[in-house]
Design a protein around this motif. Structure first.
Motif, PDB file in Angstrom:
ATOM      1  N   VAL A  21      28.298  28.757  33.487  1.00  0.00           N
ATOM      2  CA  VAL A  21      29.328  27.800  34.153  1.00  0.00           C
ATOM      3  C   VAL A  21      31.024  28.513  34.210  1.00  0.00           C
ATOM      4  O   VAL A  21      32.108  28.804  34.733  1.00  0.00           O
ATOM      5  N   LEU A  22      30.579  29.420  33.039  1.00  0.00           N
ATOM      6  CA  LEU A  22      32.264  30.305  32.544  1.00  0.00           C
ATOM      7  C   LEU A  22      31.789  31.653  34.385  1.00  0.00           C
ATOM      8  O   LEU A  22      33.152  31.539  33.313  1.00  0.00           O
TER       9      LEU A  22
ATOM     10  N   ILE B 160      34.405  33.905  38.127  1.00  0.00           N
ATOM     11  CA  ILE B 160      34.707  34.432  39.254  1.00  0.00           C
ATOM     12  C   ILE B 160      35.474  34.199  40.112  1.00  0.00           C
ATOM     13  O   ILE B 160      35.953  34.804  41.242  1.00  0.00           O
ATOM     14  N   ILE B 161      35.303  32.772  40.532  1.00  0.00           N
ATOM     15  CA  ILE B 161      36.201  31.626  41.196  1.00  0.00           C
ATOM     16  C   ILE B 161      37.218  31.913  40.778  1.00  0.00           C
ATOM     17  O   ILE B 161      38.898  32.354  42.167  1.00  0.00           O
ATOM     18  N   GLY B 162      37.793  31.708  40.332  1.00  0.00           N
ATOM     19  CA  GLY B 162      39.388  32.234  39.090  1.00  0.00           C
ATOM     20  C   GLY B 162      39.779  33.565  40.149  1.00  0.00           C
ATOM     21  O   GLY B 162      40.829  33.582  40.006  1.00  0.00           O
ATOM     22  N   LYS B 163      38.977  34.737  39.508  1.00  0.00           N
ATOM     23  CA  LYS B 163      39.531  35.498  39.869  1.00  0.00           C
ATOM     24  C   LYS B 163      39.349  36.169  41.384  1.00  0.00           C
ATOM     25  O   LYS B 163      40.983  37.143  41.456  1.00  0.00           O
ATOM     26  N   ASN B 164      38.774  35.099  42.461  1.00  0.00           N
ATOM     27  CA  ASN B 164      38.867  35.900  43.249  1.00  0.00           C
ATOM     28  C   ASN B 164      39.602  34.674  44.281  1.00  0.00           C
ATOM     29  O   ASN B 164      40.162  34.746  45.753  1.00  0.00           O
ATOM     30  N   ALA B 165      40.268  34.063  43.583  1.00  0.00           N
ATOM     31  CA  ALA B 165      40.925  32.738  44.189  1.00  0.00           C
ATOM     32  C   ALA B 165      40.436  32.231  45.758  1.00  0.00           C
ATOM     33  O   ALA B 165      40.827  31.970  46.315  1.00  0.00           O
ATOM     34  N   LEU B 166      38.730  31.914  45.241  1.00  0.00           N
ATOM     35  CA  LEU B 166      38.150  30.821  46.137  1.00  0.00           C
ATOM     36  C   LEU B 166      38.933  29.702  46.038  1.00  0.00           C
ATOM     37  O   LEU B 166      38.658  29.148  47.015  1.00  0.00           O
TER      38      LEU B 166
ATOM     39  N   ALA C  87      40.570  23.772  39.304  1.00  0.00           N
ATOM     40  CA  ALA C  87      39.490  23.412  38.507  1.00  0.00           C
ATOM     41  C   ALA C  87      37.602  22.882  39.555  1.00  0.00           C
ATOM     42  O   ALA C  87      36.887  22.576  38.474  1.00  0.00           O
ATOM     43  N   PHE C  88      38.088  22.714  40.752  1.00  0.00           N
ATOM     44  CA  PHE C  88      37.024  21.958  41.525  1.00  0.00           C
ATOM     45  C   PHE C  88      35.874  23.083  41.713  1.00  0.00           C
ATOM     46  O   PHE C  88      34.760  22.564  41.249  1.00  0.00           O
ATOM     47  N   GLY C  89      35.992  24.236  40.621  1.00  0.00           N
ATOM     48  CA  GLY C  89      34.804  25.364  41.352  1.00  0.00           C
ATOM     49  C   GLY C  89      33.839  24.902  40.447  1.00  0.00           C
ATOM     50  O   GLY C  89      32.111  24.549  40.216  1.00  0.00           O
ATOM     51  N   ALA C  90      34.641  24.659  39.043  1.00  0.00           N
ATOM     52  CA  ALA C  90      33.424  24.342  37.700  1.00  0.00           C
ATOM     53  C   ALA C  90      33.282  23.335  37.695  1.00  0.00           C
ATOM     54  O   ALA C  90      31.825  22.926  37.484  1.00  0.00           O
TER      55      ALA C  90
ATOM     56  N   ALA D 254      18.277  34.393  36.279  1.00  0.00           N
ATOM     57  CA  ALA D 254      18.386  35.008  37.794  1.00  0.00           C
ATOM     58  C   ALA D 254      19.748  34.571  38.341  1.00  0.00           C
ATOM     59  O   ALA D 254      20.857  35.406  39.187  1.00  0.00           O
ATOM     60  N   ASN D 255      20.530  33.721  38.426  1.00  0.00           N
ATOM     61  CA  ASN D 255      21.532  32.866  39.257  1.00  0.00           C
ATOM     62  C   ASN D 255      23.044  33.580  38.188  1.00  0.00           C
ATOM     63  O   ASN D 255      23.640  33.948  39.051  1.00  0.00           O
ATOM     64  N   ILE D 256      23.057  33.660  36.905  1.00  0.00           N
ATOM     65  CA  ILE D 256      23.796  34.834  36.940  1.00  0.00           C
ATOM     66  C   ILE D 256      23.912  36.533  36.785  1.00  0.00           C
ATOM     67  O   ILE D 256      25.560  36.713  37.612  1.00  0.00           O
ATOM     68  N   ALA D 257      22.706  36.652  37.426  1.00  0.00           N
ATOM     69  CA  ALA D 257      22.881  37.904  37.750  1.00  0.00           C
ATOM     70  C   ALA D 257      23.399  37.755  39.003  1.00  0.00           C
ATOM     71  O   ALA D 257      23.694  39.232  39.945  1.00  0.00           O
ATOM     72  N   LEU D 258      22.713  36.790  39.780  1.00  0.00           N
ATOM     73  CA  LEU D 258      22.630  36.782  41.269  1.00  0.00           C
ATOM     74  C   LEU D 258      24.299  36.880  41.833  1.00  0.00           C
ATOM     75  O   LEU D 258      25.439  36.803  42.617  1.00  0.00           O
ATOM     76  N   LEU D 259      24.745  35.406  40.635  1.00  0.00           N
ATOM     77  CA  LEU D 259      26.742  35.616  41.025  1.00  0.00           C
ATOM     78  C   LEU D 259      27.521  36.972  40.371  1.00  0.00           C
ATOM     79  O   LEU D 259      28.315  37.763  41.131  1.00  0.00           O
ATOM     80  N   LEU D 260      26.879  37.771  39.731  1.00  0.00           N
ATOM     81  CA  LEU D 260      27.619  39.080  39.252  1.00  0.00           C
ATOM     82  C   LEU D 260      27.291  40.168  40.414  1.00  0.00           C
ATOM     83  O   LEU D 260      28.266  40.976  40.910  1.00  0.00           O
TER      84      LEU D 260
END
Length: 195
Positions: A73-74, A79-85, A90-93, A115-121
């Protein structure tokens, strides 16, 4: 005179508006509240699926799994915050936690979560292709993360097509970039099977 159904629906709309207003501003307390919600959902999932071999080792495994979920989650929130998505809220979290709560069987699989953490990266690297700096390194990193994710969940290899889509979207189509992404996928798989 309004019916009870109309009053009930108006109350629900007000509650939804209050929740939306609460998560509209991105503050650390909102991310903390999302993690508290994740812990509550995880505990409820654990209570409704108590294993027959209830032991201290099982509890330690569940605590480790909860820590991995909190890290997931963090990472997704950063990633959501850094890319201003989500435009500084805080809706993303909240959505990540709600999706995890909607599919509680995912909270029991350590391999899928890693696997999902790696895919997020990997998706972060693909999304960063919009800048012209270090395209080769970004393609290799994206492929590497997809390769690592495939070690934990084989179907993660299907995400390799997103690297090609990223090259098409950001107009950087070159054979060398495609090969670099494929080499990035192959490297962790080869290292895993050669040891």
């Amino acid at each position: 005179m309004q019916s009870y159904l109309q009053l009930y629906l108006q109350a629900k709309v007000k509650n939804i508006a209050l929740i939306a207003n609460f998560f509209r501003k991105s503050k650390p307390v909102n991310v903390f509240n999302a993690t508290i919600l994740l812990v509550v959902l995880f505990v409820l999932n654990f209570l409704f699926s108590v294993p027959t071999d209830f032991s201290a080792r099982n509890i330690l495994e569940k605590i480790a799994l909860l820590m991995i979920l909190l890290f997931f989650v963090l990472v997704s929130n950063s990633i959501i915050g850094k890319n201003a998505l989500t435009k500084d809220n805080a809706f993303g979290a909240l959505f990540v936690v709600l999706i995890l709560g909607t599919f509680p069987e995912t909270m029991n699989s350590t391999g899928i979560i890693i696997a999902n953490i790696a895919l997020l990266l990997a998706l972060r690297k693909i999304y960063s292709l919009r800048s012209v700096i270090n395209t080769k390194e970004k393609m290799f990193d994206a492929g590497l993360w997809i390769g690592i994710a495939s070690l934990f969940h084989v179907w993660s290899l299907l995400f390799i097509w997103l690297t090609f889509v990223g090259l098409v979207v950001y107009k950087k189509i070159q054979i060398k970039f495609l090969l670099i992404a494929l080499i990035g996928v192959i490297v962790p798989v080869l290292l895993y099977f050669t040891t």
